[in-house]
Scaffold this motif. Sequence first.
Motif, PDB file in Angstrom:
ATOM      1  N   GLY A  53       0.950  -1.077  -0.005  1.00  0.00           N
ATOM      2  CA  GLY A  53      -0.153   0.005   0.208  1.00  0.00           C
ATOM      3  C   GLY A  53       0.999   1.083   0.152  1.00  0.00           C
ATOM      4  N   ALA A  54       0.571   2.315  -0.790  1.00  0.00           N
ATOM      5  CA  ALA A  54       1.327   3.696  -0.981  1.00  0.00           C
ATOM      6  C   ALA A  54       1.235   4.005   0.395  1.00  0.00           C
ATOM      7  CB  ALA A  54       0.461   4.359  -1.910  1.00  0.00           C
ATOM      8  N   HIS A  55       0.718   4.015   1.328  1.00  0.00           N
ATOM      9  CA  HIS A  55       0.645   4.711   2.944  1.00  0.00           C
ATOM     10  C   HIS A  55       1.925   3.982   3.334  1.00  0.00           C
ATOM     11  CE1 HIS A  55      -1.824   1.096   3.268  1.00  0.00           C
ATOM     12  NE2 HIS A  55      -1.649   1.080   4.735  1.00  0.00           N
ATOM     13  N   LEU A  56       2.625   2.881   2.855  1.00  0.00           N
ATOM     14  CA  LEU A  56       3.612   2.192   3.966  1.00  0.00           C
ATOM     15  C   LEU A  56       4.969   2.602   2.872  1.00  0.00           C
ATOM     16  CD1 LEU A  56       2.374  -1.239   4.564  1.00  0.00           C
ATOM     17  CD2 LEU A  56       2.402   0.699   6.015  1.00  0.00           C
ATOM     18  N   ALA A  57       4.904   3.577   1.930  1.00  0.00           N
ATOM     19  CA  ALA A  57       6.197   3.916   0.928  1.00  0.00           C
ATOM     20  C   ALA A  57       7.353   4.121   2.005  1.00  0.00           C
ATOM     21  CB  ALA A  57       5.678   5.051   0.146  1.00  0.00           C
ATOM     22  N   ALA A  58       7.223   4.869   3.143  1.00  0.00           N
ATOM     23  CA  ALA A  58       8.223   4.967   4.101  1.00  0.00           C
ATOM     24  C   ALA A  58       8.922   3.584   4.682  1.00  0.00           C
ATOM     25  CB  ALA A  58       8.065   5.957   5.173  1.00  0.00           C
ATOM     26  N   SER A  59       8.247   2.479   4.416  1.00  0.00           N
ATOM     27  CA  SER A  59       8.935   1.393   4.853  1.00  0.00           C
ATOM     28  C   SER A  59       9.285   0.470   3.863  1.00  0.00           C
ATOM     29  CB  SER A  59       7.673   0.552   5.791  1.00  0.00           C
ATOM     30  OG  SER A  59       7.332   1.306   6.934  1.00  0.00           O
ATOM     31  N   VAL A  60       9.340   0.841   2.694  1.00  0.00           N
ATOM     32  CA  VAL A  60       9.424   0.128   1.282  1.00  0.00           C
ATOM     33  C   VAL A  60      10.902  -0.538   1.522  1.00  0.00           C
ATOM     34  CG1 VAL A  60       9.626  -0.148  -1.236  1.00  0.00           C
ATOM     35  CG2 VAL A  60       7.771   0.935   0.057  1.00  0.00           C
ATOM     36  N   ASP A  61      11.903   0.269   1.658  1.00  0.00           N
ATOM     37  CA  ASP A  61      13.109  -0.395   1.804  1.00  0.00           C
ATOM     38  C   ASP A  61      13.228  -1.579   2.704  1.00  0.00           C
ATOM     39  OD1 ASP A  61      14.223   1.342  -0.335  1.00  0.00           O
ATOM     40  OD2 ASP A  61      14.923   2.790   1.307  1.00  0.00           O
ATOM     41  N   GLU A  62      12.784  -1.679   3.816  1.00  0.00           N
ATOM     42  CA  GLU A  62      12.689  -2.550   5.046  1.00  0.00           C
ATOM     43  C   GLU A  62      11.844  -3.981   4.354  1.00  0.00           C
ATOM     44  OE1 GLU A  62      10.455  -4.455   8.777  1.00  0.00           O
ATOM     45  OE2 GLU A  62      10.135  -2.265   7.955  1.00  0.00           O
ATOM     46  N   LEU A  63      10.974  -3.598   3.774  1.00  0.00           N
ATOM     47  CA  LEU A  63       9.763  -4.542   3.363  1.00  0.00           C
ATOM     48  C   LEU A  63      10.453  -5.061   2.304  1.00  0.00           C
ATOM     49  CD1 LEU A  63       6.406  -2.844   3.503  1.00  0.00           C
ATOM     50  CD2 LEU A  63       7.119  -4.827   4.722  1.00  0.00           C
ATOM     51  N   ARG A  64      11.207  -4.502   1.216  1.00  0.00           N
ATOM     52  CA  ARG A  64      11.951  -4.885   0.157  1.00  0.00           C
ATOM     53  C   ARG A  64      13.057  -6.134   0.599  1.00  0.00           C
ATOM     54  NH1 ARG A  64      12.225  -0.923  -3.292  1.00  0.00           N
ATOM     55  NH2 ARG A  64      10.556  -1.450  -4.268  1.00  0.00           N
ATOM     56  N   ALA A  65      13.599  -5.747   1.610  1.00  0.00           N
ATOM     57  CA  ALA A  65      14.679  -6.496   2.201  1.00  0.00           C
ATOM     58  C   ALA A  65      14.115  -7.806   2.714  1.00  0.00           C
ATOM     59  CB  ALA A  65      15.726  -5.776   3.357  1.00  0.00           C
ATOM     60  N   ARG A  66      13.227  -7.711   3.611  1.00  0.00           N
ATOM     61  CA  ARG A  66      12.416  -8.914   4.073  1.00  0.00           C
ATOM     62  C   ARG A  66      11.897  -9.748   2.951  1.00  0.00           C
ATOM     63  NH1 ARG A  66       8.351  -6.118   7.765  1.00  0.00           N
ATOM     64  NH2 ARG A  66       7.629  -8.267   8.107  1.00  0.00           N
ATOM     65  N   ALA A  67      11.194  -9.153   1.945  1.00  0.00           N
ATOM     66  CA  ALA A  67      10.831 -10.100   0.867  1.00  0.00           C
ATOM     67  C   ALA A  67      11.583 -10.544   0.000  1.00  0.00           C
ATOM     68  CB  ALA A  67       9.802  -8.852  -0.147  1.00  0.00           C
ATOM     69  N   ARG A  68      12.917  -9.987  -0.056  1.00  0.00           N
ATOM     70  CA  ARG A  68      13.839 -10.403  -0.995  1.00  0.00           C
ATOM     71  C   ARG A  68      14.427 -11.819  -0.331  1.00  0.00           C
ATOM     72  NH1 ARG A  68      17.640  -6.605  -0.539  1.00  0.00           N
ATOM     73  NH2 ARG A  68      16.503  -5.328  -2.305  1.00  0.00           N
ATOM     74  N   ALA A  69      14.301 -11.792   0.991  1.00  0.00           N
ATOM     75  CA  ALA A  69      14.863 -13.098   1.773  1.00  0.00           C
ATOM     76  C   ALA A  69      13.747 -14.243   1.543  1.00  0.00           C
ATOM     77  CB  ALA A  69      14.863 -12.740   3.296  1.00  0.00           C
TER      78      ALA A  69
END
Length: 102
Positions: A53-69
């Motif tokens: 969700g766009a409202h979580l844009a500030a957390s995207v880098d962290e989410l991307r790292a978790r998703a990559r794992a």
Amino acid sequence: MKILVVCGAGASSTFVALKVRKAAAERGVAVEVRAGSADQLEAFGDLDVVLVGAHLAASVDELRARARALGASVAVLPAVSPAALDGDEALDLALDTRAAAL
């Protein structure tokens, strides 16, 4: 393809997931779409794409790292209300994100 739609608490992601499922069914695209909160990401396990969700844009880098794992790619949904979000647009975003990761 396995898609997870995440938001802060899991409520709006459920609405978006329904729209993506409907768009995929109408187009004959085989997908499994689930919804949840960002805190539950690892609980979903095997994923290909996480739509955030766009409202979580500030957390995207962290989410991307978790998703990559988990072996998944991340894309941010357009900044519109879940009611206004087009299911086809969200599905295309997931498909394009997956294709770019291959």
